[in-house]
Design a protein around this motif. Sequence first.
Motif, PDB file in Angstrom:
ATOM      1  N   GLY A 108     -26.148 -14.081 -12.919  1.00 55.43           N
ATOM      2  CA  GLY A 108     -24.932 -13.365 -12.553  1.00 55.43           C
ATOM      3  C   GLY A 108     -25.149 -11.869 -12.478  1.00 55.43           C
ATOM      4  O   GLY A 108     -24.722 -11.205 -11.520  1.00 55.43           O
ATOM      5  N   SER A 109     -25.815 -11.292 -13.491  1.00 53.72           N
ATOM      6  CA  SER A 109     -25.995  -9.838 -13.511  1.00 53.72           C
ATOM      7  C   SER A 109     -26.772  -9.349 -12.297  1.00 53.72           C
ATOM      8  O   SER A 109     -26.525  -8.252 -11.786  1.00 53.72           O
ATOM      9  CB  SER A 109     -26.692  -9.407 -14.799  1.00 53.72           C
ATOM     10  OG  SER A 109     -27.962 -10.021 -14.917  1.00 53.72           O
ATOM     11  N   ALA A 110     -27.724 -10.147 -11.802  1.00 54.83           N
ATOM     12  CA  ALA A 110     -28.470  -9.742 -10.608  1.00 54.83           C
ATOM     13  C   ALA A 110     -27.552  -9.603  -9.405  1.00 54.83           C
ATOM     14  O   ALA A 110     -27.812  -8.797  -8.497  1.00 54.83           O
ATOM     15  CB  ALA A 110     -29.568 -10.755 -10.307  1.00 54.83           C
ATOM     16  N   HIS A 111     -26.462 -10.365  -9.393  1.00 59.22           N
ATOM     17  CA  HIS A 111     -25.534 -10.287  -8.261  1.00 59.22           C
ATOM     18  C   HIS A 111     -24.678  -9.024  -8.283  1.00 59.22           C
ATOM     19  O   HIS A 111     -24.059  -8.691  -7.276  1.00 59.22           O
ATOM     20  CB  HIS A 111     -24.675 -11.549  -8.196  1.00 59.22           C
ATOM     21  CG  HIS A 111     -25.439 -12.734  -7.669  1.00 59.22           C
ATOM     22  ND1 HIS A 111     -26.369 -13.404  -8.439  1.00 59.22           N
ATOM     23  CD2 HIS A 111     -25.446 -13.336  -6.454  1.00 59.22           C
ATOM     24  CE1 HIS A 111     -26.902 -14.376  -7.724  1.00 59.22           C
ATOM     25  NE2 HIS A 111     -26.371 -14.352  -6.511  1.00 59.22           N
ATOM     26  N   THR A 112     -24.658  -8.305  -9.412  1.00 57.72           N
ATOM     27  CA  THR A 112     -24.015  -6.989  -9.407  1.00 57.72           C
ATOM     28  C   THR A 112     -24.869  -5.972  -8.665  1.00 57.72           C
ATOM     29  O   THR A 112     -24.385  -4.906  -8.295  1.00 57.72           O
ATOM     30  CB  THR A 112     -23.729  -6.499 -10.842  1.00 57.72           C
ATOM     31  OG1 THR A 112     -24.965  -6.196 -11.518  1.00 57.72           O
ATOM     32  CG2 THR A 112     -22.943  -7.533 -11.639  1.00 57.72           C
ATOM     33  N   VAL A 113     -26.140  -6.289  -8.467  1.00 60.48           N
ATOM     34  CA  VAL A 113     -27.052  -5.476  -7.649  1.00 60.48           C
ATOM     35  C   VAL A 113     -27.095  -6.028  -6.219  1.00 60.48           C
ATOM     36  O   VAL A 113     -27.019  -5.276  -5.237  1.00 60.48           O
ATOM     37  CB  VAL A 113     -28.466  -5.473  -8.266  1.00 60.48           C
ATOM     38  CG1 VAL A 113     -29.415  -4.632  -7.423  1.00 60.48           C
ATOM     39  CG2 VAL A 113     -28.436  -4.971  -9.698  1.00 60.48           C
TER      40      VAL A 113
END
Length: 288
Positions: free
Chosen positions: A214-219
């Motif tokens: 999920g956190s990678a999708h904030t990038v």
Amino acid sequence: MSELRLRTVDAFTDQAFAGNPAGVVVLTGLPTAKWMAALAGELNLAETAFVIAEELPDADYRLRWFTPAVEVDMCGHATLAAAHCLFEDGAASPVRFATRSGVLTVWALPDGSLAMDFPANAAVEIPLSEELAGRVEAALGARPVWLGRGGTDDLLVELADARTVRELAPDLAAVARFEVRGIIVTAAADADGHDFVSRFFGPRVGVPEDPVTGSAHTVLGPYWAAKLGRSELVGLQVSARSGVVGVSLRGDRVQLTGRAVSMLDARLAPAAMPASLPGASTLPRAST
């Protein structure tokens, strides 16, 4: 001593044995970081979420995330899993978590999916010198098209196409030598219903490959929104387990949407209980 409940949840999927598994422990007292790290190491999942009920000025719970090796500043799939467990237990939507990345809010949507409000972490481009491109290629086994560094302390690497992303077999020892949390690889999607594909490698923090990040999708969200000229996107993480993440850009925030499936509901044995926990969770078991 009260019993302590331990659950595992597959996040960013609507099917069992897919998506990204996370451990979830809900507590009414604060254990030591050493105990949380030990339990996360024992479970050996990409992340274990510890939800702590306490009086907070702007949140309902404190939330901490541990990989098998370290505590991390942000984790999307374990946040989704934690909220999924709270909603199963009857918590009202939304729930607000106080975290290292600020207050994160999660809503239960009418269609059964969950929406999470996260900070956007747009990547800043890094000039691709021949030396750097060669180093990235040696680690990943594919030539980078674009390289940047996101606010999650990850490298973002665009590759030529989705097939290249799917077929990567990186040298994880070489990946771990990059002084970042991990490497996000991505390319434009090659199938209807998705806008981009990705994978995530984080051996430096104890996660050789994260199934759905999920956190990678904030990038990824800001990057592909700028490339495609749209603020509503769907990402497919093409790990062996695979998972789907809806991404909606909202100024300096990103809304991530996904589903989750409960997989295991158990109790920790007395030997595994923290030594001086003020009180264990008394939330009832979900019916089965």
